[in-house]
Structure formats: C-alpha cells, structure tokens
Design an enzyme around this catalytic site. Sequence first.
Site, short mmCIF file in Angstrom:
data_model
loop_
_atom_site.label_atom_id
_atom_site.label_comp_id
_atom_site.label_asym_id
_atom_site.label_seq_id
_atom_site.Cartn_x
_atom_site.Cartn_y
_atom_site.Cartn_z
N ARG A 209 0.24 3.70 1.91
CA ARG A 209 -0.06 4.37 3.18
C ARG A 209 1.18 5.00 3.80
O ARG A 209 2.14 4.33 4.17
CB ARG A 209 -0.74 3.41 4.15
CG ARG A 209 0.11 2.29 4.66
CD ARG A 209 -0.73 1.23 5.35
NE ARG A 209 -1.58 0.52 4.41
CZ ARG A 209 -2.13 -0.67 4.65
NH1 ARG A 209 -1.95 -1.27 5.81
NH2 ARG A 209 -2.88 -1.26 3.75
N SER B 139 0.82 -1.21 0.00
CA SER B 139 0.00 0.00 0.00
C SER B 139 0.85 1.26 0.00
O SER B 139 2.00 1.27 0.44
CB SER B 139 -0.91 0.00 1.23
OG SER B 139 -1.52 1.24 1.40
#
Length: 793
Positions: free
Chosen positions: A685, A683
Amino acid sequence: MRATLSSLSVNKMASYCLTVTRLRLALGTGARRFHVSAVFNAKAKVSMSRFEPDTSINYEKMHENIKIVRSRLSRPLTLSEKIVYGHLDDPAGQEIERGRTYLRLRPDRVAMQDATAQMAMLQFISSGLPRVAVPSTIHCDHLIEAQIGGTEDLQRAKEVNEEVYNFLATAGAKYGVGFWKPGSGIIHQIILENYAYPGVMLIGTDSHTPNGGGLGAICIGVGGADAVDVMAGIPWELKCPKVIGVKLTGTLSGWTSPKDVILKVAGILTVKGGTGAIVEYHGPGVDSISCTGMATICNMGAEIGATTSVFPYNHRMKTYMEKTGRGEIAAVADQFKDDLVPDNGCEYDQVVEINLSELKPHINGPFTPDLAHPVSEIGATAKKSGWPLEVKVGLIGSCTNSSYEDMGRAASLAKQALDKGLKCKAQFTVTPGSEQIRATIERDGYTKILSDVGGVVLANACGPCIGQWDRKDVKKGEKNTIVTSYNRNFTARNDANPATHAFVTSPEIVTAMAIAGTLDFNPETDYLTAANGEKFKLEPPTGDELPSRDFDPGQDTYQYPPAESSAVKVQVSPTSNRLQLLEPFDKWHGKDMEDMRVLIKVKGKCTTDHISAAGPWLKFRGHLDNISNNMLIGAVNIDNDAVNKVKNLLTGEFGGVPDVARHYKANGVNWVVVGDENYGEGSSREHAALEPRHLGGRAIIVKSFARIHETNLKKQGLLPLTFADPSDYDKIRPDDKISITGLKSFAPGKPLTAVIKHSDGSQVSVSLNHTFNETQIDWFKAGSALNRMKELQ
C-alpha cells in the site's frame, strides 16, 4: 462481445501458420467471453488484444534478449534471470549486477486490486495520458466486509461502496482498463486463472502478486505509482535482484502440504531474509507439488520480503493452463521450455535445501509470519508462552489457499468428522478465491460438506485476511486464538484486536484444529471422540488437484473497456469523503533540509499496517486527506511505549500522530520519522508513503527498509534513508531537531549527513545511506515521480 486481434507487424505474414483459437474465460455465463490467441509456428508469438482479458508475450523476443544477456555475462542463468533479463528495455546496453544496478524493464501487464487501484487510477488521471499503454485490470476484492455470509455481504458491499465501484468502472472504461466486478474473486486467484503463464512479467498493486510464480511467471508487487509508470509505457525500474535458490527434494505426502514449504522457509529466512532477492524453487521435489500449491508457496514469499518467487515450467503448470482454457499458450511454452527453466550450472546467491519427504506440518505465529513451529510442538510452546489454547475461529481460503485442491482436502477432513457425528468446536469460515472456485466446489459438493460441519461460506473476496471482518464473538482487548490459512498475521490485522493471537498454517490443519477446537491438537497423533464415544484419528487429507468435470465458470463478472471511450465520464465529487482528486506535491526547494522535528521515533516492528491501517480505513483509500488520519496510529512511540500518542513540540501537549503532523504542517514545520529494522514490511500500500508526504514529512530514517515501501517513498518525493551505523538510531531523541545536509550534491552512492541537534544545545552528526539512482534523484527534485513524468511530457 467478439474478441479482436491486435494489429500485428510480422514480416512474411503469409508464410506463417495462423491459428486462432477461442479460449473460454474462467468466468462468464450467457454471452461468453473469449481469449483470442494468434500462434505462429515460426515465430511462436502469442498476441492478444489489449482489450481482452489476457496479456501478450513474444517468446521469441524474450529468447533473443536472453541470448544477448547470456553472451554478455558468459555464464549460465537462473530461471528468474532469464525472465527478468528477457524483459529488459535494452538488453545489449543495460548494466547488470545482482544487488547493485537498476534494471529498466518492460512488463507485459498490470493488475490492481480495488483498494490500491483508487489511488493508482487517480495518479494516472493526474498524468494527463489518454489511455493505458499495456493491458491492465482492476479487481474488486478488498472492500467486501465479512459479516453474515457471501450473498448478503456482497450485496451490502455493492451498496456501501457504490461510489467507489462506479469510479473504478468508469475510470477503467475511460482509460482502457478491464474491470472485474465485486464478487469475481481475489485478484491473485483471477490472475492465476486467466493472466499468468510461464515467462510473463506482471506487476500488481498488492504485495502478494508473486502468487503468479506458481505458473512460472515473474509477478511483482508494487505501489500504485510504479503501476502508473508501466501503464504509461515508461520503462519500469527494479534493482537487479539477487537470487535465492530453494532446492526441493523428496515428495509431499500425508498431512504435509505446499503451505508447509513456505512456512518452513519463512522460519529459516525470517521476514527480511528475502529482501532484494527473488526466491527460485528448483530440484526434483518440484514435480510433487500441484500448480496451485506452487502458487501458495510463491504467494507467501511476500512474508520474507522477497521481490517475488518463481517455479520452473513443468507438466503440472501445463495441465493447469489446459484446464483453465490456455492450452494453446502451454503448447507454445513447450517450444520454448529451455527459456522457462534454469540453466544447468547456474549459481544462486544463497541456497536453502528442503527434503519434502521429511518436512512436517507447520504453524507460524503469533503476531509475525516467520515464527515457525512444527504442529507437533505448538501445544507445548503455547502453554509455555501463555498463548490461549482454545481456537475461537478457524478460517480457510484467501489468496494464499483457496484452490480447488485446498477446498477438497479440507472437505475430506470435514466429511470424516461428519461421518463420526462431529461438527467444528470452533467457528469456521470458508473464503472461495474466485467465482469459478465457488461455483465449482458448490457443484462438486464441497460447499455442502464444509457448511454441514459448521462452516460459513463468505464472499469471493479478501475478507478477514485483510481486516475486513465484522467480528462479534470477542471484545476488543480479549485474549484469544484464531488459526487461518492466510499469509499474514501481524498484530490486529485480521480483526483489529491487538490481543488476538493469529496463527497461519495450511487449510488442512486449520480444519482439523477447528474440529478439535484447540491449538494443541496434532492430527498426526491425537484422537478425537466420536458422537458415540468412540476414539478415532483423522485420516490424512485427500483431494483432487483439479476438477474432473472441468471448472464451472459461475456468474459473468468481467467488464471490457470499450474500444472508443471519448464519451465515458469519470466523475469525482468535490464533496465526496471517499474520493479526492490529487494535487501535485511541492518541488524540492534546492537547499538542505534544516531543523526538522522528529514526529515519532518508532520502537520495534513497524509494518505498513502500523503506518496505514486497513480494516475500516479501506473506505478512504481514494481520499488522501481523509485516510491520512490513520498515519502511524499503530506505531509504538519509543518515548512512552504508547501508540498514537506523541508530543507536539510546538505546544508541549500530547496528541495523535496525524494531528501533530497536521499542526506542524500548518505552522510550516517539516518533520521526519525515525524507525527500526525492516521498516514498511508487509503490504504494497503506497498510502503508507503518500500520507507522510501529504502531512509534511520529508524523510524517513531507519535501520533498514522493506523493498516496496522504500520505492514507494521515493516515488512520492520523500527521502528514505538508512543509518550507516545502525546504532546511531540510539543517538536520536524524540525532541531533537534534525537537518539533512549534502542535498545540493545529492548523487548515487554518496551518503548524506544528519545533523542532530539536542534540546540541551549539543549536537552530533551521523552518516545516512540511500539507494537512489539518477532517475530517482530526479523524482525527489521534481517533488514526486508523477511530477517528473509531467515534466518529461
């Protein structure tokens, strides 16, 4: 609300033929929303109001940039080079060398999903800027937990996440960012339906942003700090990508689907084979793939670490744009088609060839998306490996495979089973990618078929794909198998159960296996037993690429930011456990970093899921201190093969990774993390970078990094460093002290040194490489990229 044209400064305006066309948005009932495009015959410029849900692109400007770069490089260009270099801030002066130089780019648009948008908007607020400089949107798709069904789950999410949704809606209104409400759909499907088109450059705060490459766009996943740069109007930096060419020949048919292309490519290139590169598909086989099929392939390119993936402009894209209300943009793209396909004779850094006529259905996993198996072989492999054969749950949909075509092909198989008196033996879930898809498949009968065969239709959101799944049928630790049409299958990703064996495949194969209830079912050769005892085989799936009656837009779910926002208030309660305003990180003290502790030496794969878990932790994505309690709790400690159990070298006791980090920070002790290959895979993130910085980390030293995570670490003022000799990883012991020297003369291309002090009094020095350029070194010195932005204001 009426759309307004953005101000245009074009010489000899009267000589151009201005055509204003109202283009209905995909989503909306009652008061309709419209695109407004101004198409100039001479300059071929499509210009949209920044407050409208579309972006602006000047094909002529891109064309001129391409001409400048081509004359400088004196060689044919790949498609990805054309689009990337066509967005250069300074095409005449920019140094360009694949894999080495950093490009300064001007993306057209920013998109943020709600989990990452919280931190991105908090950072933008901290910047002190009054309004975004480029069209930007927020998409509420990550915070809706799958539990009962779409309607109930959506309502519960609105109640549970009211504070966060209110923050995002008001922040969007305050700073000029469009807001797609919960229930609107998954960010990447919304982008494909509304914002992506050939030649546009879009960055998104989600690793699967490359989905837009299915429409000939360069769409790149980034962290929130990168998004802030673009929203602030600052040129965005990207290391000049290498280009991997995937030549497609032949034609897809039968059980083979677009998903099988990327499943095969992942098996060839592995999870890090695309790092630092754009994957560019080309060849005669491209035309046999639908536009949404191309998007599927580009979407899952994130699993090989690619910067992004892209397909050349063709008639499949044009048809899709016409069906989704962007026919005028397609008409302009036709005029500039030569800029939207690769030059003849262009060269790739690596070429992979796939004959689609010979490609067989694939299924990848478990635990990693690059472990590729032909469906015909997975049963034998599973038996040999001890993987559970019973399929507990089949899950279709997600940002990767939730198109109208995907749902139609799955429904065609479900209809065959129903006609024979069968329902799914496994649990079966269906996730529409957008409100438009949900409404259209309901109208056209697909939803009823999929429900009748045993399917539960979930909300138009990410759901189980990202761990938002309140799963009840197995206990944590119970060994089981699920099959999904998702993109990622890391340990415990979908249901927080590390014993779940998750496999990724096409929606068609998921549906077939859910009907059969077993992993060793090969629909090309194996028979099912009808309710009357008759043996039968499923016919290959069929489904229309696009709806014959056009799309049903469904409910209105878009909020325009007001043109005047001075009265809008964005409130963050100081007592909130979901949201927290940011404090600036400390600046570099100007000296080498001495005697830092090894917080954890990580063993093996360490994705961003290991560093900052999703699932139940998503609710804290707007509160840095609270979410930091999940830092590295999934990483394996090489010292004891345990997770979330490290030795506190100040007390001699063992504790959780975040707890020990907090204790070190409270006692003024800096620390480092030591990791293995492709650290930070997965991800986009940025919490996986923010959390170590917040809890006192100074450096992450590994064998190699995934692209997005390395950049995120730099943005937050950390030092992402790699061993010049990967075997030096073995020289570091968990109880060592590490000093990083050479920082006073920190410079691009100049290695740093780690002095490793062992507890027995001996020490050893190792060389550490880095990829910092001058601008990024300034981030480090200032304490973060955001700090540096403020210094320059």
